[in-house]
Scaffold this active site. Structure first.
Site, PDB file in Angstrom:
ATOM      1  CD  GLU A  40      -2.483   0.925   2.915  1.00  8.86           C
ATOM      2  OE1 GLU A  40      -2.091   0.064   3.742  1.00  8.86           O
ATOM      3  OE2 GLU A  40      -3.439   1.697   3.151  1.00  8.86           O
ATOM      4  CE  LYS A 111      -7.215   0.946   3.824  1.00  4.65           C
ATOM      5  NZ  LYS A 111      -5.927   1.214   4.495  1.00  4.65           N
ATOM      6  CB  CYS A 144      -4.088  -2.108   4.414  1.00  5.95           C
ATOM      7  SG  CYS A 144      -3.123  -2.458   5.916  1.00  5.95           S
ATOM      8  CB  VAL A 171      -0.968  -0.886  12.065  1.00  2.18           C
ATOM      9  CG1 VAL A 171      -0.660  -0.413  13.463  1.00  2.18           C
ATOM     10  CG2 VAL A 171      -0.457   0.114  11.025  1.00  2.18           C
TER      11      VAL A 171
HETATM   12  C1  ACM Z   1      -3.962   0.058   7.171  1.00  2.00           C
HETATM   13  O1  ACM Z   1      -5.088  -0.077   6.700  1.00  2.00           O
HETATM   14  N1  ACM Z   1      -2.976   0.578   6.462  1.00  2.00           N
HETATM   15  C2  ACM Z   1      -3.668  -0.371   8.547  1.00  2.00           C
END
Ligand code: ACM
Length: 263
Positions: A40, A111, A144, A171
């Protein structure tokens, strides 16, 4: 049988040039692959100090430097690349992933599920959940934190994705446990290309992972170093959705019983 995998690296916040240099060398090591997934926000880094910094590191999906770089590498190496990047569209930013191939840009995903401070910088995605047909395989993309929501994995499966590409800057420490399970449930190959390193107070977990249609982990990367991993994937397996002789992942669903999901 195709060859697919991930690149794990540690993007430098605010230094797209350095990130492209690092990725160029890592992509060269993936030569011979058909499909490679990159983390990402690989052009910019993740943990921006301000909105100004986020905007200064964003670029257009049509003719930005990072997208041109990806297209050139895809042409030179004759492969398809899914890579996260900070996208500027008119006056808005999106946390996006680009899909490019030997003949240039194929499409992008923005996203849907933003995480923590991402709400300060990015708009929520507005392109839905596309599945791209590359001829030799169909790919869906999640970014992510999207991983937390089973609905999106399922939708990509229903739309025919063989491989779910998952550029990440993870994370929370347990995504790597969940990703193979989604593969088991949906009979897809899943590729999480994660980053490692620390940006200001945020540490990323590395351990990029590729898993098969039986929920088995094919490979997990180390937690804190660059890694390029490419393997063979047998797409007959993602196309066979039978669970038993009489049960099927797709056709046994009962959508009429799931209407609460849309409330
Ligand atoms: C994330 O969505 N980069 C933790």
């Amino acid at each position: 049988m195709i060859r697919a995998g991930f690149i794990q690296f540690n993007p430098e916040l605010g230094d797209p040039k350095k990130n492209m240099e690092s990725l160029s060398a890592l992509l060269d090591k993936s030569a011979g692959a058909n499909l490679v997934v990159i983390p990402e926000l690989a052009n910019s880094g993740y943990n921006y100090e301000s909105k100004e910094q986020a905007f200064s590191l964003a670029e257009s999906a049509d003719n930005g430097e990072f997208v041109r770089f990806l297209s050139n590498k895809a042409r030179q190496l004759n492969l398809f690349i899914v890579a996260g990047f900070n996208e500027l569209d008119r006056s808005k930013l999106y946390n996006s992933a680009m899909l490019v191939g030997p003949n240039g840009i194929i499409g992008k995903y923005r996203k849907l599920h933003l995480f923590m401070n991402e709400f300060d910088f990015f708009e929520r995605g507005n392109l839905g959940l596309p599945v791209f047909d590359l001829g030799f395989c169909k790919v869906g993309i999640l970014i992510c934190f999207d991983w937390v929501f089973p609905e999106v994995w399922r939708i990509l499966t229903i739309k025919g994705a063989d491989i779910i590409c998952h550029p990440s800057n993870l994370v929370l420490p347990y995504a790597q446990q969940a990703v193979p399970v989604y593969g088991l449930i949906n009979k897809t190959f899943n590729i999480t290309a994660n980053r490692y390193g620390t940006e200001r107070e945020v540490t990323f977990s590395g351990r990029s992972i590729i898993s098969d249609t039986e929920g088995k982990t094919i490979h997990t990367a180390v937690k804190d170093a660059d890694e390029v991993f490419i393997t063979n994937l047998d797409l007959d397996k993602s196309r066979n959705k039978m669970i038993t002789l009489r049960n099927n992942v797709i056709t046994d669903r009962l959508p009429g019983e799931y209407l609460d999901l849309t409330k």
